[in-house]
Design an enzyme around this catalytic site. Structure first.
Site, PDB file in Angstrom:
ATOM      1  N   ALA A  16     -12.315  31.993 -33.459  1.00  0.00           N
ATOM      2  CA  ALA A  16     -11.461  31.887 -32.407  1.00  0.00           C
ATOM      3  C   ALA A  16     -11.397  32.801 -31.476  1.00  0.00           C
ATOM      4  O   ALA A  16     -10.600  32.744 -30.374  1.00  0.00           O
ATOM      5  CB  ALA A  16     -10.120  31.617 -33.362  1.00  0.00           C
TER       6      ALA A  16
ATOM      7  N   HIS B  15      -4.953  35.228 -28.628  1.00  0.00           N
ATOM      8  CA  HIS B  15      -5.282  36.480 -29.361  1.00  0.00           C
ATOM      9  C   HIS B  15      -5.898  37.257 -28.004  1.00  0.00           C
ATOM     10  O   HIS B  15      -6.374  37.051 -27.084  1.00  0.00           O
ATOM     11  CB  HIS B  15      -6.936  35.949 -29.882  1.00  0.00           C
ATOM     12  CG  HIS B  15      -6.518  34.903 -30.989  1.00  0.00           C
ATOM     13  ND1 HIS B  15      -6.220  35.171 -32.191  1.00  0.00           N
ATOM     14  CD2 HIS B  15      -7.080  33.746 -31.025  1.00  0.00           C
ATOM     15  CE1 HIS B  15      -6.109  34.228 -32.992  1.00  0.00           C
ATOM     16  NE2 HIS B  15      -6.596  33.155 -32.127  1.00  0.00           N
TER      17      HIS B  15
ATOM     18  N   ASN C 189      -8.372  35.910 -39.882  1.00  0.00           N
ATOM     19  CA  ASN C 189      -9.701  36.324 -39.842  1.00  0.00           C
ATOM     20  C   ASN C 189     -10.358  36.887 -38.634  1.00  0.00           C
ATOM     21  O   ASN C 189     -11.205  37.739 -38.439  1.00  0.00           O
ATOM     22  CB  ASN C 189     -10.402  34.883 -39.866  1.00  0.00           C
ATOM     23  CG  ASN C 189     -10.211  34.327 -41.463  1.00  0.00           C
ATOM     24  OD1 ASN C 189     -11.080  34.490 -42.247  1.00  0.00           O
ATOM     25  ND2 ASN C 189      -9.224  33.465 -41.673  1.00  0.00           N
TER      26      ASN C 189
HETATM   27  N1  LIG Z   1     -13.262  33.037 -37.957  1.00  0.00           N
HETATM   28  C1  LIG Z   1     -11.955  32.157 -37.501  1.00  0.00           C
HETATM   29  O1  LIG Z   1     -11.738  32.258 -36.139  1.00  0.00           O
HETATM   30  C2  LIG Z   1     -11.078  31.489 -38.142  1.00  0.00           C
HETATM   31  C3  LIG Z   1     -11.416  30.984 -39.723  1.00  0.00           C
HETATM   32  N2  LIG Z   1     -10.752  30.350 -40.384  1.00  0.00           N
HETATM   33  C4  LIG Z   1     -11.190  30.093 -41.818  1.00  0.00           C
HETATM   34  O2  LIG Z   1     -11.470  28.933 -41.885  1.00  0.00           O
HETATM   35  C5  LIG Z   1     -10.842  28.382 -43.318  1.00  0.00           C
HETATM   36  C6  LIG Z   1     -10.791  26.948 -42.865  1.00  0.00           C
HETATM   37  O3  LIG Z   1      -9.843  26.595 -42.012  1.00  0.00           O
HETATM   38  P1  LIG Z   1      -8.961  25.029 -42.061  1.00  0.00           P
HETATM   39  O4  LIG Z   1     -10.303  23.944 -42.101  1.00  0.00           O
HETATM   40  O5  LIG Z   1      -8.294  25.098 -40.635  1.00  0.00           O
HETATM   41  O6  LIG Z   1      -8.256  24.961 -43.279  1.00  0.00           O
HETATM   42  P2  LIG Z   1      -7.832  23.790 -44.270  1.00  0.00           P
HETATM   43  O7  LIG Z   1      -6.915  24.255 -45.078  1.00  0.00           O
HETATM   44  O8  LIG Z   1      -7.493  22.605 -43.323  1.00  0.00           O
HETATM   45  O9  LIG Z   1      -9.106  23.150 -45.001  1.00  0.00           O
HETATM   46  C7  LIG Z   1      -9.746  23.927 -45.966  1.00  0.00           C
HETATM   47  C8  LIG Z   1     -10.848  23.301 -46.742  1.00  0.00           C
HETATM   48  O10 LIG Z   1     -11.527  23.979 -47.639  1.00  0.00           O
HETATM   49  C9  LIG Z   1     -11.385  23.454 -49.005  1.00  0.00           C
HETATM   50  N3  LIG Z   1     -11.402  24.539 -50.004  1.00  0.00           N
HETATM   51  C10 LIG Z   1     -10.450  25.347 -50.222  1.00  0.00           C
HETATM   52  N4  LIG Z   1     -10.916  26.445 -51.059  1.00  0.00           N
HETATM   53  C11 LIG Z   1     -12.195  26.175 -51.442  1.00  0.00           C
HETATM   54  C12 LIG Z   1     -13.347  26.483 -52.190  1.00  0.00           C
HETATM   55  N5  LIG Z   1     -13.163  27.549 -53.036  1.00  0.00           N
HETATM   56  N6  LIG Z   1     -14.588  25.790 -51.938  1.00  0.00           N
HETATM   57  C13 LIG Z   1     -14.733  24.885 -51.520  1.00  0.00           C
HETATM   58  N7  LIG Z   1     -13.882  24.392 -50.562  1.00  0.00           N
HETATM   59  C14 LIG Z   1     -12.629  24.855 -50.791  1.00  0.00           C
HETATM   60  C15 LIG Z   1      -9.972  22.538 -49.117  1.00  0.00           C
HETATM   61  O11 LIG Z   1     -10.042  21.677 -50.067  1.00  0.00           O
HETATM   62  C16 LIG Z   1      -9.918  22.013 -47.742  1.00  0.00           C
HETATM   63  O12 LIG Z   1     -11.117  20.927 -47.707  1.00  0.00           O
HETATM   64  C17 LIG Z   1      -9.531  29.320 -43.344  1.00  0.00           C
HETATM   65  O13 LIG Z   1      -9.048  29.341 -44.562  1.00  0.00           O
HETATM   66  C18 LIG Z   1      -9.796  30.560 -42.689  1.00  0.00           C
HETATM   67  O14 LIG Z   1     -10.554  31.360 -43.668  1.00  0.00           O
HETATM   68  C19 LIG Z   1      -9.720  29.537 -39.821  1.00  0.00           C
HETATM   69  C20 LIG Z   1      -9.293  29.937 -38.397  1.00  0.00           C
HETATM   70  C21 LIG Z   1     -10.075  30.862 -37.494  1.00  0.00           C
HETATM   71  O1  LIG Z   2      -7.758  29.909 -35.581  1.00  0.00           O
HETATM   72  C1  LIG Z   2      -6.977  31.145 -34.813  1.00  0.00           C
HETATM   73  O2  LIG Z   2      -6.609  31.109 -33.984  1.00  0.00           O
HETATM   74  C2  LIG Z   2      -7.253  32.288 -35.585  1.00  0.00           C
HETATM   75  C3  LIG Z   2      -7.108  32.275 -37.059  1.00  0.00           C
HETATM   76  O3  LIG Z   2      -6.497  31.392 -37.702  1.00  0.00           O
HETATM   77  C4  LIG Z   2      -7.483  33.416 -37.807  1.00  0.00           C
HETATM   78  O4  LIG Z   2      -7.804  34.497 -37.062  1.00  0.00           O
HETATM   79  O5  LIG Z   2      -7.540  33.220 -39.175  1.00  0.00           O
END
Ligand SMILES: NC(=O)C1=CN([C@@H]2O[C@H](COP(=O)(O)OP(=O)(O)OC[C@H]3O[C@@H](n4cnc5c(N)ncnc54)[C@H](O)[C@@H]3O)[C@@H](O)[C@H]2O)C=CC1
Ligand SMILES: O=C([O-])CC(=O)C(=O)O
Length: 267
Positions: free
Chosen positions: A124, A220, A190
């Site tokens: 992000a 951000h 993150n």
């Molecule tokens: N680098 C960045 O800028 C960002 C990173 N993220 C990361 O991405 C992740 C996912 O985000 P979203 O899709 O919005 O979340 P979400 O909650 O909508 O989806 C998470 C998915 O992962 C599955 N899941 C949970 N634990 C698991 C495991 N141990 N093994 C396999 N599948 C598993 C869940 O069943 C669900 O399908 C967040 O938890 C966060 O860590 C999110 C936003 C920004």
């Molecule tokens: O998606 C975003 O805006 C950022 C976020 O959730 C994260 O840093 O984990």
């Protein structure tokens, strides 16, 4: 031959990613990995967007060229480390997982053992290229501020001592190191970890997290200063409808990383 990838996690990011790459000739979603109990929902998504993908609880032993993690911190140890050890490269969105002491070293060791590489995506946030380049010349300070609407902080320590539904003015919900931010807010900070890993490290990057009823975007901000000069960055990201904690840009960043694996020219 299309690159066969295993998608780990099939929530807001995973589903939007599959939608965007479903017609990419160079990419084939071969597996979707989700925890027990989430298979039916993932099967439904696969039916619509990735009919050739198997829905599984672990990365298959054969025929996977790349894993793409969009699941959460626990998935790094559970799925990414074993895949790397087997020689499968990985793209990781849950960068905050690297705030756990020892995990960056474990990832490096696993990738070395498998003769492969793990890529942490910018997600992000922008300017990760500039920050990582600036580090070469020496950085003095890096400050990160994450500001999101109150509803994005539901289910986090931000709820302790305040009612997010009735918040009238901005509230600073965390001030401290990127390491503590990423640990305490695994689904919201993150970016704090990403900024710190590219720059001054998890313990020397100062972080503020704010719940702000006056914003609708995920905002951000990064301020960095060093031998290169200084920059200030402000991102005003649209959140995903499926998950207000997550910015749409995170999906685009993951898709970019995936497409870069097969593109003849990469920027
Ligand atoms: N680098 C960045 O800028 C960002 C990173 N993220 C990361 O991405 C992740 C996912 O985000 P979203 O899709 O919005 O979340 P979400 O909650 O909508 O989806 C998470 C998915 O992962 C599955 N899941 C949970 N634990 C698991 C495991 N141990 N093994 C396999 N599948 C598993 C869940 O069943 C669900 O399908 C967040 O938890 C966060 O860590 C999110 C936003 C920004
Ligand atoms: O998606 C975003 O805006 C950022 C976020 O959730 C994260 O840093 O984990």
């Amino acid at each position: 031959m299309a690159l066969k990838f295993a998608l780990i996690g099939c929530g807001a990011i995973g589903t939007a990613l599959l939608e965007l790459v479903k017609n990419d000739a160079g990419l084939a979603a071969a597996a979707i990995v989700v925890p027990a109990g989430s298979e039916a929902a993932a099967q439904d998504v696969a039916g619509r967007l990735a009919p050739d993908a198997q829905v599984l609880q672990a990365v298959p032993a054969e025929s996977i060229d790349l894993v793409v993690e969009a699941a959460g911190h626990a998935a790094i140890e559970q799925h990414v480390l074993p895949a790397l050890k087997r020689g499968i490269p990985a793209i990781v969105a849950s960068v905050g997982a690297l705030s756990a002491p020892g995990l960056p070293e474990q990832l490096e060791a696993a990738a070395r053992e498998g003769g492969t590489q793990v890529q942490l995506i910018a997600g992000a946030i922008g300017a990760i290229d500039a920050l990582a380049a600036a580090r070469v010349g020496g950085l003095e300070t890096v400050r990160y501020t994450g500001r999101k609407p109150p509803r994005a902080w539901k289910g986090t320590p931000a709820e302790e001592g305040r009612d997010l539904d009735t918040l009238a003015a901005e509230a600073v919900i965390f001030e401290g190191s990127a390491r503590d931010a990423a640990r305490l807010f695994p689904k919201n900070a993150n970016v704090a970890a990403t900024v710190s890993l590219a720059g001054l490290g998890l313990d020397r990057t100062t972080v503020r997290l704010i719940a702000d009823p006056a914003v609708t975007e995920n905002v951000h901000q990064v301020e960095a200063e060093g031998a290169f000069g200084r920059f200030e960055l402000t991102m005003r990201n649209q959140p995903l409808a499926a998950n207000p904690k997550t910015s749409a840009l995170t999906v685009y960043s993951a898709v970019r990383a995936l497409r870069s694996r097969v593109a003849p020219l990469v920027i």
